[in-house]
Design a protein around this motif. Structure first.
Motif, mmCIF file in Angstrom:
data_model
loop_
_atom_site.group_PDB
_atom_site.id
_atom_site.type_symbol
_atom_site.label_atom_id
_atom_site.label_comp_id
_atom_site.label_asym_id
_atom_site.label_seq_id
_atom_site.Cartn_x
_atom_site.Cartn_y
_atom_site.Cartn_z
ATOM 1 N N ALA A 439 0.857 -1.186 0.000
ATOM 2 C CA ALA A 439 0.000 0.000 0.000
ATOM 3 C C ALA A 439 0.892 1.235 0.000
ATOM 4 C CB ALA A 439 -0.922 -0.006 1.212
ATOM 5 N N ARG A 440 1.431 1.511 -1.211
ATOM 6 C CA ARG A 440 2.300 2.674 -1.350
ATOM 7 C C ARG A 440 2.159 3.218 -2.767
ATOM 8 N NH1 ARG A 440 7.355 -1.352 -0.514
ATOM 9 N NH2 ARG A 440 7.577 -2.123 -2.630
ATOM 10 N N ALA A 441 2.488 4.472 -2.958
ATOM 11 C CA ALA A 441 2.358 5.087 -4.287
ATOM 12 C C ALA A 441 3.312 4.427 -5.274
ATOM 13 C CB ALA A 441 2.646 6.585 -4.200
ATOM 14 N N LYS A 442 2.876 4.362 -6.542
ATOM 15 C CA LYS A 442 3.702 3.782 -7.586
ATOM 16 C C LYS A 442 4.917 4.662 -7.847
ATOM 17 C CE LYS A 442 3.523 2.254 -12.412
ATOM 18 N NZ LYS A 442 2.678 2.147 -13.632
ATOM 19 N N GLN A 443 6.080 4.047 -7.949
ATOM 20 C CA GLN A 443 7.314 4.785 -8.205
ATOM 21 C C GLN A 443 7.364 5.247 -9.663
ATOM 22 O OE1 GLN A 443 10.903 3.046 -6.678
ATOM 23 N NE2 GLN A 443 12.173 3.985 -8.257
ATOM 24 N N VAL A 444 7.695 6.504 -9.876
ATOM 25 C CA VAL A 444 7.838 7.085 -11.215
ATOM 26 C C VAL A 444 9.227 7.695 -11.339
ATOM 27 C CG1 VAL A 444 6.978 8.793 -12.845
ATOM 28 C CG2 VAL A 444 5.369 7.556 -11.362
ATOM 29 N N ASN A 445 9.986 7.312 -12.354
ATOM 30 C CA ASN A 445 11.310 7.878 -12.624
ATOM 31 C C ASN A 445 11.242 8.785 -13.855
ATOM 32 O OD1 ASN A 445 12.348 6.357 -10.520
ATOM 33 N ND2 ASN A 445 12.920 4.659 -11.866
ATOM 34 N N LYS A 446 11.667 10.002 -13.747
ATOM 35 C CA LYS A 446 11.684 10.947 -14.870
ATOM 36 C C LYS A 446 13.127 11.189 -15.279
ATOM 37 C CE LYS A 446 7.306 13.175 -13.752
ATOM 38 N NZ LYS A 446 6.587 14.469 -13.593
ATOM 39 N N ASP A 447 13.496 10.658 -16.422
ATOM 40 C CA ASP A 447 14.886 10.729 -16.871
ATOM 41 C C ASP A 447 15.314 12.181 -17.075
ATOM 42 O OD1 ASP A 447 14.921 8.013 -16.833
ATOM 43 O OD2 ASP A 447 14.532 7.786 -18.992
ATOM 44 N N ASP A 448 16.538 12.465 -16.642
ATOM 45 C CA ASP A 448 17.193 13.772 -16.823
ATOM 46 C C ASP A 448 16.465 14.936 -16.145
ATOM 47 O OD1 ASP A 448 19.216 12.617 -18.378
ATOM 48 O OD2 ASP A 448 17.954 12.747 -20.181
ATOM 49 N N TYR A 449 15.441 14.630 -15.317
ATOM 50 C CA TYR A 449 14.693 15.733 -14.706
ATOM 51 C C TYR A 449 15.546 16.498 -13.705
ATOM 52 C CZ TYR A 449 10.968 18.361 -12.427
ATOM 53 O OH TYR A 449 10.192 19.375 -11.935
ATOM 54 N N ALA A 450 16.380 15.807 -12.957
ATOM 55 C CA ALA A 450 17.216 16.467 -11.970
ATOM 56 C C ALA A 450 18.178 17.434 -12.627
ATOM 57 C CB ALA A 450 17.975 15.426 -11.148
ATOM 58 N N LYS A 451 18.722 17.045 -13.810
ATOM 59 C CA LYS A 451 19.638 17.924 -14.529
ATOM 60 C C LYS A 451 18.932 19.216 -14.944
ATOM 61 C CE LYS A 451 22.227 15.888 -17.511
ATOM 62 N NZ LYS A 451 22.677 15.233 -18.790
ATOM 63 N N LYS A 452 17.700 19.085 -15.481
ATOM 64 C CA LYS A 452 16.935 20.259 -15.886
ATOM 65 C C LYS A 452 16.584 21.138 -14.679
ATOM 66 C CE LYS A 452 14.831 17.780 -19.768
ATOM 67 N NZ LYS A 452 13.559 17.244 -20.319
ATOM 68 N N PHE A 453 16.206 20.502 -13.564
ATOM 69 C CA PHE A 453 15.818 21.238 -12.358
ATOM 70 C C PHE A 453 16.991 22.040 -11.801
ATOM 71 C CE2 PHE A 453 15.213 21.451 -7.718
ATOM 72 C CZ PHE A 453 13.977 22.089 -7.659
ATOM 73 N N ASN A 454 18.136 21.422 -11.761
ATOM 74 C CA ASN A 454 19.316 22.119 -11.240
ATOM 75 C C ASN A 454 19.720 23.276 -12.152
ATOM 76 O OD1 ASN A 454 19.573 20.439 -9.002
ATOM 77 N ND2 ASN A 454 20.825 18.949 -10.113
ATOM 78 N N LYS A 455 19.516 23.117 -13.450
ATOM 79 C CA LYS A 455 19.825 24.188 -14.402
ATOM 80 C C LYS A 455 18.917 25.378 -14.161
ATOM 81 C CE LYS A 455 20.506 25.024 -19.363
ATOM 82 N NZ LYS A 455 20.417 24.444 -20.703
ATOM 83 N N LEU A 456 17.637 25.114 -13.895
ATOM 84 C CA LEU A 456 16.693 26.192 -13.583
ATOM 85 C C LEU A 456 17.097 26.936 -12.327
ATOM 86 C CD1 LEU A 456 13.290 24.455 -14.407
ATOM 87 C CD2 LEU A 456 14.331 26.353 -15.668
ATOM 88 N N LEU A 457 17.569 26.199 -11.327
ATOM 89 C CA LEU A 457 17.964 26.830 -10.047
ATOM 90 C C LEU A 457 19.142 27.783 -10.265
ATOM 91 C CD1 LEU A 457 17.731 23.918 -7.449
ATOM 92 C CD2 LEU A 457 16.184 25.850 -7.729
ATOM 93 N N LYS A 458 20.038 27.451 -11.211
ATOM 94 C CA LYS A 458 21.194 28.292 -11.470
ATOM 95 C C LYS A 458 20.829 29.511 -12.290
ATOM 96 C CE LYS A 458 24.461 24.436 -11.205
ATOM 97 N NZ LYS A 458 25.447 23.604 -11.934
#
Length: 458
Positions: A439-458
């Motif tokens: 009874a837990r949420a389904k895991q979802v992996n979004k490829d390269d999302y962390a790279k895009k997110f960190n770029k936005l932060l910069k």
């Protein structure tokens, strides 16, 4: 067979304690000092125990309950006046009456029995309990004649230089022929600086009437200490602790550091138990043979079975089985039953729960209002969610269940026999026997999302 009675003087407020709690209710090793006195008197199988109460009368009555009868001294006019309050209950009785102060918690039944026996063997009408002390200042001195009989008791302010050097003192505990006591009390005067009626005046009256007066010396002067302030209270606490610990060690218990171990007077410990430093055992607690307690564990009103180990943990009002391992840093709260061969690990809290044989709650979990069967494994970080803000609900885990880490079991809920609950689950419905519940949420992996997110932060 001579009838035996006791009068306990417990009417004083105890102003030197500087406390809203009445003096005789101050605890020594977890038990009110007047309760210690009553417990020792009860061991003598007396025909009647009467406690003279005044300040805090209702609280004292509530503490002692049916162990004593009570008489109220409305005005505190001295020890003789206090004893006289028992006239309606004792004056017509034949026998021997011991008078003891309610602030003498170290006095033992053995010494009181010896006092009774000495009184009767010497056919005395009055017997004073005395003791020898190194520093007698402030106490009445016992003056004996050439035949070593009691000649008189001299208060310090009235003593000569020779009498001040006497080391034998009056402890304030007495044995009286009951008839002599109440006849003499009728003649005690309050013609003194304090305007009070003093019980020791009965001795002079008895001697003047030709009655035999004796003195019996207690071997251990520590027993006779009266508690009048917090300094004496701390001294009594230390002496009582030493006495209790010594008795347990003589009975086969290993106490590694007696000075750093606190064991209450009603605790029972079987042989070959080891108590490590910093441990506190209170209330009606029983420790089974071959167990190890501590270091730094607290057990209150609980039963610990044989060969169990409680390490750096607290157990309150619960029953622990044999070969149980608890701790370090576990908290067993009231109304819990931990059966044989169970493991309760570090930073686990158990409240009002039953855990059956061979089950394990190894670490970082809360088990409240639960029934856990045999051979259950509760994973790290699991919680029985038992409270909705108004009511408590039951979680039931049947035999042979495996609960994965970081699981929330939202009560009321039942996990069937042999079921498995996957780690990270939040369970709010019953799980059938032998089932796997996820009874837990389904895991979802979004490829390269962390790279895009960190770029936005910069």
């Amino acid at each position: 067979m001579v009838n035996k009675y006791a009068i306990v003087l417990a009417a004083g407020q105890g102003t030197r304690m500087k406390s809203k709690l009445y003096k005789v209710l101050h605890p020594v090793m977890g038990k009110p000092m007047v309760q210690h006195v009553i417990d020792q008197l009860q061991a003598l199988n007396l025909d009647k125990i009467i406690t003279i109460v005044g300040y805090g009368a209702e609280q004292v009555k509530q503490q002692l309950g049916s162990a004593s009868e009570f008489v109220v001294q409305k005005e505190q006019l001295g020890t003789g006046h206090a004893v006289l309050q028992a006239k309606s209950l004792l004056a017509d009785k034949k026998g021997v009456t011991v008078v003891v102060c309610g602030d003498t918690p170290l006095l033992t039944a053995e010494t009181l029995e010896q006092l009774f026996n000495y009184h009767q063997e010497n056919q005395a009408k009055v017997t004073v309990l005395t003791t020898m002390v190194d520093e007698p200042a402030g106490y009445g001195r016992i003056v004996r004649d050439q035949d070593n009989n009691l000649a008189k008791i001299v208060e310090q302010k009235d003593a000569t230089t020779e009498e001040l050097a006497i080391k034998e003192i009056n402890t304030g505990t007495y044995c009286f022929d009951n008839k002599v006591l109440f006849e003499a009390l009728a003649h005690v005067s309050n013609d003194n600086k304090q305007g009070e009626y003093y019980l020791p005046d009965v001795i002079e009256i008895a001697q003047a009437n030709g009655d035999k007066v004796a003195a019996f010396s207690a071997k251990d002067s520590n027993e006779t200490i009266g508690i009048n302030d917090r300094v004496a209270l701390a001294q009594a606490e230390k002496l009582m602790k030493q006495r209790i610990n010594r008795q347990h060690m003589q009975n086969g218990v290993t106490i590694l550091d007696p000075e750093q171990t606190y064991i209450g007077p009603d605790v029972e410990i079987d042989p070959d138990v080891v108590i490590e430093p910093g441990s506190i055992l209170k209330g009606v607690t029983k420790i089974g043979a071959d167990s190890m307690i501590g270091p730094h564990s607290e057990i209150v009103d609980s039963t610990i079975g044989e060969s169990s180990k409680i390490t750096h943990s607290v157990v309150y009002h619960s029953d622990i089985g044999s070969r149980v391992n608890i701790g370090p840093f576990a908290h067993i709260r009231p109304a819990s039953q931990i059966k044989d061969d169970v493991k309760i690990g570090n930073f686990v809290e158990v409240k009002k729960s039953i855990i059956e044989e061979t089950s394990k709650v190894s670490h970082l979990s809360y088990i409240g209002d639960a029934e856990i069967g045999k051979n259950v494994n509760v994973g790290c970080g699991s919680i029985t969610v038992n409270y909705d803000g108004e009511n408590k609900f039951l979680t039931k885990i049947e035999d042979d269940v495996f609960i994965g880490c970081n699981t929330n079991l939202i009560a009321p809920v039942t996990i069937g026999q042999g079921a498995i609950v996957a780690a990270g689950s939040t369970i709010n419905k019953d799980v059938p026997s032998e089932a796997l519940s996820i009874a837990r949420a389904k895991q979802v992996n979004k490829d390269d999302y962390a790279k895009k997110f960190n770029k936005l932060l910069k």
